[in-house]
Design an enzyme around this catalytic site. Sequence first.
Site, PDB file in Angstrom:
ATOM      1  CD  GLU A  78     -12.439 -43.134  37.490  1.00  0.00           C
ATOM      2  OE1 GLU A  78     -12.730 -44.347  37.381  1.00  0.00           O
ATOM      3  OE2 GLU A  78     -11.405 -42.739  38.023  1.00  0.00           O
ATOM      4  CG  HIS A  97     -15.143 -39.135  40.696  1.00  0.00           C
ATOM      5  ND1 HIS A  97     -14.520 -39.390  41.904  1.00  0.00           N
ATOM      6  CD2 HIS A  97     -14.145 -39.098  39.778  1.00  0.00           C
ATOM      7  CE1 HIS A  97     -13.215 -39.513  41.713  1.00  0.00           C
ATOM      8  NE2 HIS A  97     -12.963 -39.337  40.428  1.00  0.00           N
ATOM      9  CG  HIS A  99      -9.916 -35.657  41.835  1.00  0.00           C
ATOM     10  ND1 HIS A  99      -8.867 -35.881  40.957  1.00  0.00           N
ATOM     11  CD2 HIS A  99     -10.787 -36.688  41.622  1.00  0.00           C
ATOM     12  CE1 HIS A  99      -9.090 -36.985  40.255  1.00  0.00           C
ATOM     13  NE2 HIS A  99     -10.259 -37.486  40.628  1.00  0.00           N
ATOM     14  CG  HIS A 160      -9.252 -41.435  42.645  1.00  0.00           C
ATOM     15  ND1 HIS A 160      -9.482 -42.483  41.791  1.00  0.00           N
ATOM     16  CD2 HIS A 160      -9.816 -40.351  42.035  1.00  0.00           C
ATOM     17  CE1 HIS A 160     -10.116 -42.054  40.709  1.00  0.00           C
ATOM     18  NE2 HIS A 160     -10.330 -40.762  40.844  1.00  0.00           N
ATOM     19  CE1 TYR A 213     -33.342 -29.272  60.175  1.00  0.00           C
ATOM     20  CE2 TYR A 213     -32.827 -29.800  57.879  1.00  0.00           C
ATOM     21  CZ  TYR A 213     -32.765 -28.942  58.962  1.00  0.00           C
ATOM     22  OH  TYR A 213     -32.115 -27.737  58.821  1.00  0.00           O
TER      23      TYR A 213
HETATM   24  P1  13P Z   1     -12.544 -38.249  33.051  1.00  0.00           P
HETATM   25  O1  13P Z   1     -12.098 -36.940  32.419  1.00  0.00           O
HETATM   26  O2  13P Z   1     -12.283 -39.409  32.128  1.00  0.00           O
HETATM   27  O3  13P Z   1     -13.957 -38.179  33.522  1.00  0.00           O
HETATM   28  O4  13P Z   1     -11.597 -38.597  34.269  1.00  0.00           O
HETATM   29  C1  13P Z   1     -11.334 -37.785  35.340  1.00  0.00           C
HETATM   30  C2  13P Z   1     -11.192 -38.573  36.611  1.00  0.00           C
HETATM   31  O5  13P Z   1     -11.749 -38.215  37.608  1.00  0.00           O
HETATM   32  C3  13P Z   1     -10.415 -39.779  36.684  1.00  0.00           C
HETATM   33  O6  13P Z   1     -10.490 -40.273  37.997  1.00  0.00           O
END
Ligand code: 13P
Length: 217
Positions: A78, A97, A99, A160, A213
């Site tokens: 990414e 990033h 999930h 995603h 704040y």
């Molecule tokens: P990477 O291991 O390449 O960082 O990928 C994980 C990921 O979040 C793909 O969306």
Amino acid sequence: MTSATLNSIEKREAIISACLEMNRSGINQGTSGNISVRDGDGMLITPTSLPYNEMTVDDIVWMGFDGARNGGRRPSSEWQFHLDIMMAKPEVGAIVHAHPTAATTLSIMEKSIPPLHYMIAICGGSDIRCAPYATFGTKELSESALKALDGRSACLLGHHGMIATGNSLSKAMWLAVEVETLAKQYLGCLPFGEPPLLSEEEIQNVISRMAGYGHGG
Ligand code: 13P
């Protein structure tokens, strides 16, 4: 401490501990997340697909805004959106990033998070947008994410996961947890129907109050 005041080794160490923390706290699973921190004319970013508990400072990859690359490992798949966000938003010092389950569930339903709680304002406006789906690792995904991040510090990525940004890594990590909390609250409301929402005017009011704040600095 902001990322600008840390040297490169400290930044690499901070990235690895943030990765471990991301999985410990449950906002990420396995190696499905990635983290970057601004560093000079580029960024430091996690390598692709390497378990966090095996990661060392030498595994973190440096990528320049001009496309230069430094490090033995391949960068996260990414890297494109990390690089494009850093270049488009000079105030961003770090990007997380992940999930997380609740935010990802909403992203699967292609739902943005509306102003159901005043804390939505920490992302810069009255919603956390869900970017339309695009394949992982593509320029298309990067463009979709950048649009969703217009005037916002976080967004969902359709089917995603989630992106959280901050002027420092600790701020980006904090925001990632807050976004997941808002997502959990929204999921908790949905069985009762769509929740009543705060007005745009009130969110702007909260944004002004939040500027003063805390303890300052
Ligand atoms: P990477 O291991 O390449 O960082 O990928 C994980 C990921 O979040 C793909 O969306």
